[in-house]
Design a protein around this motif. Structure first.
Motif, PDB file in Angstrom:
ATOM      1  N   GLU A  42       0.834  -1.204   0.000  1.00 13.66           N
ATOM      2  CA  GLU A  42       0.000   0.000   0.000  1.00 13.66           C
ATOM      3  C   GLU A  42       0.870   1.257   0.000  1.00 13.66           C
ATOM      4  O   GLU A  42       0.546   2.233  -0.679  1.00 13.66           O
ATOM      5  N   LEU A  43       1.954   1.220   0.746  1.00 16.53           N
ATOM      6  CA  LEU A  43       2.855   2.379   0.763  1.00 16.53           C
ATOM      7  C   LEU A  43       3.599   2.492  -0.564  1.00 16.53           C
ATOM      8  O   LEU A  43       3.828   3.593  -1.060  1.00 16.53           O
ATOM      9  N   GLU A  44       3.949   1.371  -1.143  1.00 15.06           N
ATOM     10  CA  GLU A  44       4.609   1.406  -2.449  1.00 15.06           C
ATOM     11  C   GLU A  44       3.703   2.094  -3.476  1.00 15.06           C
ATOM     12  O   GLU A  44       4.153   2.960  -4.235  1.00 15.06           O
ATOM     13  N   ASN A  45       2.424   1.756  -3.470  1.00 16.48           N
ATOM     14  CA  ASN A  45       1.459   2.416  -4.369  1.00 16.48           C
ATOM     15  C   ASN A  45       1.311   3.891  -4.018  1.00 16.48           C
ATOM     16  O   ASN A  45       1.244   4.746  -4.911  1.00 16.48           O
ATOM     17  N   GLN A  46       1.280   4.186  -2.730  1.00 18.49           N
ATOM     18  CA  GLN A  46       1.167   5.579  -2.290  1.00 18.49           C
ATOM     19  C   GLN A  46       2.361   6.391  -2.764  1.00 18.49           C
ATOM     20  O   GLN A  46       2.211   7.522  -3.220  1.00 18.49           O
ATOM     21  N   ARG A  47       3.557   5.820  -2.677  1.00 11.94           N
ATOM     22  CA  ARG A  47       4.761   6.541  -3.114  1.00 11.94           C
ATOM     23  C   ARG A  47       4.668   6.868  -4.600  1.00 11.94           C
ATOM     24  O   ARG A  47       5.025   7.974  -5.024  1.00 11.94           O
ATOM     25  N   LEU A  48       4.187   5.928  -5.395  1.00  6.94           N
ATOM     26  CA  LEU A  48       4.032   6.186  -6.831  1.00  6.94           C
ATOM     27  C   LEU A  48       3.069   7.342  -7.077  1.00  6.94           C
ATOM     28  O   LEU A  48       3.319   8.201  -7.929  1.00  6.94           O
ATOM     29  N   ILE A  49       2.003   7.388  -6.318  1.00  6.23           N
ATOM     30  CA  ILE A  49       1.033   8.482  -6.452  1.00  6.23           C
ATOM     31  C   ILE A  49       1.669   9.807  -6.029  1.00  6.23           C
ATOM     32  O   ILE A  49       1.526  10.821  -6.718  1.00  6.23           O
ATOM     33  N   LEU A  50       2.370   9.803  -4.895  1.00 11.16           N
ATOM     34  CA  LEU A  50       2.963  11.042  -4.383  1.00 11.16           C
ATOM     35  C   LEU A  50       3.962  11.656  -5.354  1.00 11.16           C
ATOM     36  O   LEU A  50       4.090  12.879  -5.419  1.00 11.16           O
ATOM     37  N   THR A  51       4.669  10.828  -6.101  1.00 14.15           N
ATOM     38  CA  THR A  51       5.654  11.365  -7.052  1.00 14.15           C
ATOM     39  C   THR A  51       5.010  12.149  -8.181  1.00 14.15           C
ATOM     40  O   THR A  51       5.695  12.905  -8.866  1.00 14.15           O
ATOM     41  N   THR A  52       3.711  11.999  -8.374  1.00 13.62           N
ATOM     42  CA  THR A  52       3.017  12.697  -9.463  1.00 13.62           C
ATOM     43  C   THR A  52       2.314  13.972  -8.997  1.00 13.62           C
ATOM     44  O   THR A  52       1.747  14.684  -9.809  1.00 13.62           O
ATOM     45  N   LEU A  53       2.348  14.255  -7.691  1.00 21.61           N
ATOM     46  CA  LEU A  53       1.583  15.372  -7.138  1.00 21.61           C
ATOM     47  C   LEU A  53       2.477  16.513  -6.688  1.00 21.61           C
ATOM     48  O   LEU A  53       3.655  16.310  -6.385  1.00 21.61           O
TER      49      LEU A  53
END
Length: 126
Positions: free
Chosen positions: A94-105
């Motif tokens: 879940e954090l791995e997915n969150q990190r991917l999202i955060l890199t785009t924001l």
């Protein structure tokens, strides 16, 4: 028995090292878990939960309790930078997915997304 309860981004790693060292030096039993609503089977001198869930802390603790919290105004920004850059991803998809999202924001959007993530059910798997 004494319970130590803390939450994500509230000094949990430092506290766990202190409690483990205290127990080892004094030959005390310790139950330690990162699962915030874990209940140990058996008796221990110390119980340490590093991601204590608020519902658990509110209703289902026993013995003497030390509840460590952090200034709420600094938790989310700290979590944002940690989740974006440094927090280990091992065993936490879940954090791995969150990190991917955060890199785009943007930073502002990322901080809002982090607040949502830290309060989401999937944050506390198990």
């Amino acid at each position: 028995m004494i319970m130590f309860l803390t939450h994500h981004k509230c000094g949990s790693r430092a506290l766990s090292h202190y409690v483990m060292s205290l127990c080892k030096k004094n030959n005390l039993s310790l139950y330690c878990s990162h699962i915030g609503k874990d209940k140990p089977a058996g008796n221990y001198d110390f119980i340490y939960l590093s991601n204590a869930q608020y519902d658990y802390v509110k209703y289902d603790v026993y013995g003497q309790v030390l509840h460590f919290i952090r200034n709420p105004l600094s938790i989310v920004p700290s979590a944002y930078y940690s989740h974006l850059n440094t927090h280990a991803l091992d065993g936490w998809p879940e954090l791995e997915n969150q990190r991917l999202i955060l890199t785009t924001l943007s930073k502002e959007e990322g901080i809002l997304k982090t607040a949502q993530f830290c309060n989401a059910e999937e944050f506390y798997q198990n």
